[in-house]
Design an enzyme around this catalytic site. Structure first.
Site, PDB file in Angstrom:
ATOM      1  N   CYS A  91       0.832  -1.212   0.000  1.00 49.53           N
ATOM      2  CA  CYS A  91       0.000   0.000   0.000  1.00 49.53           C
ATOM      3  C   CYS A  91       0.868   1.265   0.000  1.00 49.53           C
ATOM      4  CB  CYS A  91      -0.993  -0.040   1.168  1.00 49.53           C
ATOM      5  SG  CYS A  91      -2.332   1.161   0.988  1.00 49.53           S
ATOM      6  N   HIS A 182      -3.206  -5.391   1.346  1.00 47.08           N
ATOM      7  CA  HIS A 182      -2.544  -5.666   2.637  1.00 47.08           C
ATOM      8  C   HIS A 182      -2.631  -7.140   3.025  1.00 47.08           C
ATOM      9  CE1 HIS A 182      -2.199  -1.405   3.974  1.00 47.08           C
ATOM     10  NE2 HIS A 182      -3.332  -1.226   3.317  1.00 47.08           N
ATOM     11  N   GLU A 184      -0.988  -8.548   5.183  1.00 49.09           N
ATOM     12  CA  GLU A 184      -0.771  -8.612   6.636  1.00 49.09           C
ATOM     13  C   GLU A 184      -2.061  -8.374   7.410  1.00 49.09           C
ATOM     14  OE1 GLU A 184      -0.192  -6.091   4.758  1.00 49.09           O
ATOM     15  OE2 GLU A 184      -0.447  -4.192   5.828  1.00 49.09           O
TER      16      GLU A 184
END
Lengths: 230, 293
Positions: A91, A182, A184
């Site tokens: 990002c 993302h 994560e």
């Protein structure tokens, strides 16, 4: 998971650093630990020692960029990159790594892509998207886009990993990986696994069924940000 | 709001961690904040210090002014709705800002009910003085919490009190035997299931920022060391002598909150901070933190 034998804190072991200035740092560290990869929070020059790779996390690119320049960490990153450290930007991280950023000057400029900041609109336009990426994401996984940028085009040495409609969501060169979403923020470990291998590290094996870690929760990051017990 | 949307809203707040959110009243200030490294701006007509000075009823800002700020910056834009004023929230949602602050800085519209935030797709941040208040707001659908502090005073003492109170109550929850949790939750007005979650996670399940009275880099680092995930600065920047310089310094001190040398560097030569107010000198009916419950 902590190995308290001869190499107590594993400091000799190559690690993946997570740039620790602002944004989603704990979330990346959580994923790296799940793969048995040593991780380091990076915010000083000495933190760059023995890094096989660096993750530039999501957050606000204008904030992270300012702090990078303020402490000359931008120069150190470029030096380490030239010495062979791989880099992955998620990002805001992808914006910081791009050679061309629409309507603003480039930051680190380490991968030949053109990117547009906050390209979808407001938070109400944030979304999840199910995708498969040959060689990386074998089973469909949900990808999280939060006020995401769009990669508009890539240079000749850059491979497109994921194209959605009119934009590119993931791409890589030999040394840099960029994702505008993302990984994560989901239980998907495939991207961290892929990046660790790109860094010549040996992540714990996750085959197709384990790509989504069933023990991952929305709050998993909080174990790295508990209140002090003092 | 479905569960997926709530998840995305909680996660946007996670991406703001370690950052500074700044109050701005016009496009020029918004740009100064963005250039200084703010992770978001709070668009409002008057900063809390002026709301306090002017008195009268403080309401949602002119949407035209909020829209102009949204147009001018690429970082997230937040705006305030009055406590319980769900129509102001509907307007801000249609305007497509990024986050609504249901804020005690504005005059409450409802003294019994806060907004039912689960009815919205847009995320909300709410203020809290203690753990019970934080968990009640989360139960209502808040995706982010901040301390209330005492806005517009330039005095950090109330923000410290609120953060220490939350931390103390979390430690109590962690350390008590399970059978005591029900009574503790009842006594403090905590939704039981969320109290259990806090006990397990050893912190709030969402991001918790410091707000209310932060005026210096040292204030910001203090709140971060007390365990906040990030910082709101209201009047502290644009009521100071050199807003651009102070804004940058607070960003730096927030990122390096554990490094006294860098907080020292950030603290030097900033010019006058905003004039502060002793909490004891404020008439009780003018204290903002007591609004909402």
């Amino acid at each position: 998971m902590n190995n308290h034998s001869s190499d107590t804190d594993g400091r000799g072991m190559p690690a993946i650093g997570v740039l620790d200035l602002q944004g989603g740092i704990s979330e990346h560290i959580d994923h790296l630990e799940r793969l048995g990869i040593r991780s380091v929070r990076v915010k000083e020059e000495e933190d760059f020692q023995n890094l096989a790779g660096l993750i530039v996390p999501g957050g606000e690119s204008s904030c992270i960029s300012r702090l990078l320049r303020l402490f000359n960490l931008d120069e150190i990153i470029v030096q380490q990159f030239q010495k062979g450290m791989k880099i992955w930007g998620t990002c805001a991280g992808a914006i910081l790594l791009a050679k061309t950023v629409i309507n603003e000057s480039a930051h680190l400029g380490l991968i030949d892509i053109e990117i547009e900041r906050n390209s979808f609109g407001s938070q109400l336009d944030s979304f999840q998207y199910e995708a498969v990426i040959p060689g990386l994401l074998k089973k469909p996984a949900s990808l999280t886009f939060i006020r995401a940028p769009k990669i508009i085009k890539v240079g000749r040495d850059v491979n497109v990993l994921l194209q959605i409609d009119d934009y590119i969501a993931a791409a890589e060169s030999s040394d840099v990986l960029v994702t505008v979403f993302h990984p994560e923020l989901t239980g998907c470990l495939a991207f961290h696994h892929y990046f660790a291998k790109k860094c010549n590290l040996k992540p714990r094996d996750v085959d197709g069924t384990e790509v989504l870690d069933p023990t991952w929760r929305l709050t998993s990051w909080t174990r790295l940000a508990r209140i002090s017990r003092g | 709001m479905d569960a997926k949307r709530y998840e995305l809203n909680v996660q946007l707040a996670q991406m703001l961690k370690g950052g500074v959110i700044m109050d701005v009243t016009n496009v020029e200030q918004a740009k100064i904040a963005e250039d200084a490294g703010a992770v978001a701006v709070m668009a409002l007509e008057r900063v809390p210090a002026d709301i306090r000075k002017d008195g009268g009823v403080a309401r949602m800002s002119d949407p035209a002014m909020i829209a102009a700020i949204k147009e001018a910056v690429s970082i997230p834009v937040m705006a305030k709705a009055r406590i319980g004023h769900f129509v102001e929230a509907q307007i801000l949602e249609i305007l497509k800002i990024d986050y609504i602050d249901e804020s005690e800085v504005l005059t409450p519209a409802d003294e019994e009910c806060h907004i039912d935030k689960t009815k919205f797709s847009i995320p909300f941040v709410c203020g809290a003085r203690n753990l019970g208040e934080a968990l009640r707001r989360i139960a209502e659908g808040a995706a982010m919490i901040r301390t209330k502090g005492e806005a517009g005073t330039g005095n950090v003492v109330e923000a410290v009190r609120h953060m220490r109170t939350m931390n103390r109550e979390i430690r109590q929850l962690i350390n008590m035997p399970l059978e005591e949790v029900t009574g503790f939750a009842k006594a403090n007005g905590m939704p039981y299931e969320i109290a259990l979650q806090v006990r397990k996670l050893e912190r709030l399940p969402v991001v918790n920022f410091a707000a209310g009275g932060i005026a210096t880099p040292a204030d910001a680092a203090l709140m971060m060391q007390l365990g906040c995930d990030g910082i709101f600065v209201g009047s502290g920047i644009f009521k100071s002598a050199d807003p651009a310089l102070r804004a940058k310094a607070i960003v730096k001190a927030t990122a390096y909150f554990n490094d006294p040398k860098k907080v020292l560097e950030a603290s030097m030569g900033l010019g006058e901070a905003m004039a502060g107010l002793e909490i004891a000198s404020i008439p009780a009916e003018q204290l903002l933190a007591g609004r909402g419950w």
